[in-house]
Motif scaffolding. Structure first.
Motif, mmCIF file in Angstrom:
data_model
loop_
_atom_site.group_PDB
_atom_site.id
_atom_site.type_symbol
_atom_site.label_atom_id
_atom_site.label_comp_id
_atom_site.label_asym_id
_atom_site.label_seq_id
_atom_site.Cartn_x
_atom_site.Cartn_y
_atom_site.Cartn_z
ATOM 1 N N VAL A 84 -69.267 14.555 44.807
ATOM 2 C CA VAL A 84 -70.201 15.683 44.903
ATOM 3 C C VAL A 84 -69.425 17.001 44.957
ATOM 4 C CG1 VAL A 84 -71.933 16.800 46.367
ATOM 5 C CG2 VAL A 84 -72.027 14.337 45.995
ATOM 6 N N ALA A 85 -68.344 17.021 45.727
ATOM 7 C CA ALA A 85 -67.523 18.236 45.842
ATOM 8 C C ALA A 85 -66.934 18.623 44.490
ATOM 9 C CB ALA A 85 -66.417 18.020 46.864
ATOM 10 N N ALA A 86 -66.456 17.644 43.740
ATOM 11 C CA ALA A 86 -65.860 17.937 42.430
ATOM 12 C C ALA A 86 -66.890 18.519 41.469
ATOM 13 C CB ALA A 86 -65.239 16.668 41.846
ATOM 14 N N LEU A 87 -68.104 17.960 41.488
ATOM 15 C CA LEU A 87 -69.175 18.501 40.647
ATOM 16 C C LEU A 87 -69.518 19.931 41.060
ATOM 17 C CD1 LEU A 87 -71.607 15.455 40.297
ATOM 18 C CD2 LEU A 87 -70.485 16.675 38.418
ATOM 19 N N GLY A 88 -69.603 20.153 42.369
ATOM 20 C CA GLY A 88 -69.903 21.493 42.869
ATOM 21 C C GLY A 88 -68.825 22.487 42.490
ATOM 22 N N GLN A 89 -67.581 22.037 42.493
ATOM 23 C CA GLN A 89 -66.472 22.927 42.152
ATOM 24 C C GLN A 89 -66.523 23.320 40.689
ATOM 25 O OE1 GLN A 89 -62.572 22.593 44.091
ATOM 26 N NE2 GLN A 89 -61.729 22.158 42.073
ATOM 27 N N VAL A 90 -66.883 22.377 39.816
ATOM 28 C CA VAL A 90 -67.018 22.687 38.397
ATOM 29 C C VAL A 90 -68.077 23.772 38.197
ATOM 30 C CG1 VAL A 90 -67.765 21.788 36.157
ATOM 31 C CG2 VAL A 90 -66.212 20.443 37.578
ATOM 32 N N ALA A 91 -69.218 23.623 38.895
ATOM 33 C CA ALA A 91 -70.289 24.614 38.778
ATOM 34 C C ALA A 91 -69.855 25.968 39.329
ATOM 35 C CB ALA A 91 -71.529 24.117 39.520
ATOM 36 N N ASN A 140 -66.800 27.181 39.596
ATOM 37 C CA ASN A 140 -65.804 27.788 38.712
ATOM 38 C C ASN A 140 -66.463 28.460 37.511
ATOM 39 O OD1 ASN A 140 -63.752 26.952 40.369
ATOM 40 N ND2 ASN A 140 -63.197 25.171 39.147
ATOM 41 N N ALA A 141 -67.518 27.813 36.984
ATOM 42 C CA ALA A 141 -68.230 28.396 35.845
ATOM 43 C C ALA A 141 -68.882 29.722 36.242
ATOM 44 C CB ALA A 141 -69.279 27.420 35.333
ATOM 45 N N VAL A 179 -54.062 13.129 33.778
ATOM 46 C CA VAL A 179 -54.545 14.508 33.737
ATOM 47 C C VAL A 179 -53.576 15.400 32.964
ATOM 48 C CG1 VAL A 179 -55.084 16.539 35.129
ATOM 49 C CG2 VAL A 179 -55.886 14.311 35.849
ATOM 50 N N VAL A 180 -52.276 15.218 33.203
ATOM 51 C CA VAL A 180 -51.273 16.026 32.495
ATOM 52 C C VAL A 180 -51.364 15.788 30.990
ATOM 53 C CG1 VAL A 180 -48.801 16.357 32.129
ATOM 54 C CG2 VAL A 180 -49.697 16.159 34.452
ATOM 55 N N ILE A 181 -51.490 14.527 30.575
ATOM 56 C CA ILE A 181 -51.603 14.205 29.148
ATOM 57 C C ILE A 181 -52.864 14.829 28.557
ATOM 58 C CG2 ILE A 181 -52.013 12.320 27.518
ATOM 59 C CD1 ILE A 181 -50.162 10.590 29.241
ATOM 60 N N THR A 182 -53.957 14.778 29.301
ATOM 61 C CA THR A 182 -55.211 15.354 28.820
ATOM 62 C C THR A 182 -55.133 16.872 28.726
ATOM 63 O OG1 THR A 182 -56.410 13.533 29.892
ATOM 64 C CG2 THR A 182 -57.709 15.444 29.216
ATOM 65 N N LEU A 219 -58.832 11.420 43.748
ATOM 66 C CA LEU A 219 -60.163 11.128 43.226
ATOM 67 C C LEU A 219 -60.776 12.375 42.597
ATOM 68 C CD1 LEU A 219 -62.480 9.163 42.819
ATOM 69 C CD2 LEU A 219 -63.274 9.680 45.139
ATOM 70 N N ALA A 220 -60.422 13.550 43.118
ATOM 71 C CA ALA A 220 -60.948 14.813 42.584
ATOM 72 C C ALA A 220 -60.507 15.061 41.147
ATOM 73 C CB ALA A 220 -60.514 15.980 43.470
ATOM 74 N N LEU A 221 -59.506 14.321 40.667
ATOM 75 C CA LEU A 221 -59.076 14.481 39.286
ATOM 76 C C LEU A 221 -60.164 14.071 38.301
ATOM 77 C CD1 LEU A 221 -55.391 13.174 39.531
ATOM 78 C CD2 LEU A 221 -56.174 15.540 39.470
ATOM 79 N N VAL A 222 -61.209 13.395 38.780
ATOM 80 C CA VAL A 222 -62.335 13.057 37.903
ATOM 81 C C VAL A 222 -63.021 14.321 37.396
ATOM 82 C CG1 VAL A 222 -62.743 10.840 39.030
ATOM 83 C CG2 VAL A 222 -63.996 12.866 39.803
ATOM 84 N N GLU A 223 -62.712 15.459 38.008
ATOM 85 C CA GLU A 223 -63.229 16.738 37.515
ATOM 86 C C GLU A 223 -62.883 16.914 36.038
ATOM 87 O OE1 GLU A 223 -62.353 21.505 38.224
ATOM 88 O OE2 GLU A 223 -61.845 20.070 39.783
ATOM 89 N N VAL A 224 -61.715 16.421 35.640
ATOM 90 C CA VAL A 224 -61.314 16.493 34.235
ATOM 91 C C VAL A 224 -62.272 15.691 33.366
ATOM 92 C CG1 VAL A 224 -59.478 15.932 32.595
ATOM 93 C CG2 VAL A 224 -58.903 16.863 34.838
ATOM 94 N N LEU A 225 -62.719 14.542 33.873
ATOM 95 C CA LEU A 225 -63.673 13.722 33.123
ATOM 96 C C LEU A 225 -64.994 14.455 32.971
ATOM 97 C CD1 LEU A 225 -63.069 10.186 34.715
ATOM 98 C CD2 LEU A 225 -61.854 11.309 32.846
ATOM 99 N N PHE A 226 -65.438 15.126 34.038
ATOM 100 C CA PHE A 226 -66.682 15.892 33.958
ATOM 101 C C PHE A 226 -66.577 16.973 32.891
ATOM 102 C CE2 PHE A 226 -67.159 15.059 38.805
ATOM 103 C CZ PHE A 226 -67.604 13.770 38.541
ATOM 104 N N ALA A 227 -65.454 17.688 32.881
ATOM 105 C CA ALA A 227 -65.258 18.768 31.912
ATOM 106 C C ALA A 227 -65.219 18.231 30.483
ATOM 107 C CB ALA A 227 -63.962 19.525 32.230
ATOM 108 N N GLN A 228 -64.544 17.091 30.302
ATOM 109 C CA GLN A 228 -64.485 16.480 28.971
ATOM 110 C C GLN A 228 -65.862 16.023 28.518
ATOM 111 O OE1 GLN A 228 -62.065 16.238 26.806
ATOM 112 N NE2 GLN A 228 -60.341 16.958 28.002
ATOM 113 N N ALA A 229 -66.658 15.489 29.452
ATOM 114 C CA ALA A 229 -68.009 15.035 29.111
ATOM 115 C C ALA A 229 -68.884 16.203 28.674
ATOM 116 C CB ALA A 229 -68.632 14.314 30.309
ATOM 117 N N VAL A 230 -68.769 17.335 29.396
ATOM 118 C CA VAL A 230 -69.541 18.526 29.020
ATOM 119 C C VAL A 230 -69.132 19.002 27.629
ATOM 120 C CG1 VAL A 230 -69.929 20.964 29.552
ATOM 121 C CG2 VAL A 230 -69.977 19.275 31.382
#
Length: 299
Positions: free
Chosen positions: A14-21, A23-24, A140-143, A258-269
């Motif tokens: 939830v925190a990672a999703l909130g952080q993405v929002a 930051n935008a 994450v670095v490779i992505t 676990l917060a590195l999943v933020e990268v997955l959220f950004a890629q999905a968007v």
């Protein structure tokens, strides 16, 4: 059975999703307010909401308002000031020609958090968790890397900016966890909420004094843009509330990995909203992140 101790997993997501929002929203305000003005929004407008969250928690739990020990304040100042320092270095990196490379170094935060957590807090990390952190960070670095970006890996400036910024964010996470776990005689929810109020209070004070001294016009502009700033502040405070709840339950390194999943959220968007195709390199990086996160949770 899902235990209270395992709640750090949904809290972090939830925190990672909130952080993405958040930051935008902050990005949209960078133009009219500048980088430090937009940064102060998360503290200045987030602080009142943290007080509301804390009041709700006190009523819901029945806990008394805690009186922290002397050990609380050094940990809190470490977390609050390190986060400001890390943000400043990150903003400096955004203006650097080697931003992509610097960003890659920033992703070492999870590894450095594990090291600092072990040294300063005695956080126990199994070999499986250490392996998970390394795999997810590599993913994450490779992505994050882009073709041609490796040409600047020999530059000293982006290397130092990225590594020191990552170290500052790692110390911030460790500092906040250290502050939370020394709050006495209350539930973990109250300890996390109290620490958030204190952290945002310190950060608001520091950055507001800085802007008053260096750029008073920016503060006036912030107040004029109070409506979008209020939403960004709320989103940031909500994300921070869940970060702190997660820090209260497990080692900071677990949370930041676990917060590195933020990268997955950004890629999905990027893929579903903007129809941007995923390159083989990005798919490989995502696969490593998924494997690392799976190992982390399993461990």
């Amino acid at each position: 059975m899902f235990s209270i101790a395992a709640l750090w997993i949904p809290f972090t997501l939830v925190a990672a999703l909130g952080q993405v929002a958040r930051n935008a929203m902050q990005r949209q305000l960078t133009g009219p307010l500048g980088t430090w003005g937009a940064t102060n929004i998360r503290f200045l407008f987030g602080f009142p909401f943290s007080l509301v969250f804390f009041a709700v928690v006190i009523v819901a739990t029945g806990d008394a308002v805690p009186w922290p020990t002397a050990a609380f304040w050094p940990w809190l100042l470490l977390g609050a000031l390190s986060q400001i320092l890390g943000t400043g270095l990150m903003l400096a990196a955004m203006n650097d020609r080697s931003f992509v490379v610097t960003t890659a170094y920033l992703k070492t935060e999870a590894i450095q958090t594990a090291i600092f957590g072990f040294v300063f807090l005695g956080d126990h990390l199994t070999w499986l968790k250490v392996t998970a952190i390394l795999i997810a960070t590599l993913g994450v670095v490779i992505t994050a890397l882009r073709p041609g970006g490796d040409k600047s890996f020999t530059d000293l400036k982006p290397t130092l900016q990225g590594l020191v910024a990552a170290a500052a964010f790692a110390l911030s996470a460790v500092g906040f966890r250290g502050a939370i776990i020394v709050v006495p005689d209350v539930s973990f929810v109250t300890a996390a909420s109290y620490t958030l109020v204190a952290a945002l209070g310190v950060q608001t004070l520091v950055l507001t004094i800085y802007l008053l001294a260096r750029a008073p016009k920016v503060l006036r502009d912030i107040l004029q843009l109070w409506k979008p700033s209020m939403l960004a502040g709320f989103t940031g405070a909500l994300a921070s509330q869940f970060w702190f709840l997660a820090f209260a339950l497990t080692a900071a390194a677990n949370v930041r990995t676990l917060a590195l999943v933020e990268v997955l959220f950004a890629q999905a968007v990027a893929y579903f909203s903007f129809k941007q195709p995923l390159l083989p390199r990005e798919l490989f990086g995502i696969a490593l992140i998924v494997v690392g996160v799976a190992l982390l949770i399993a461990g």
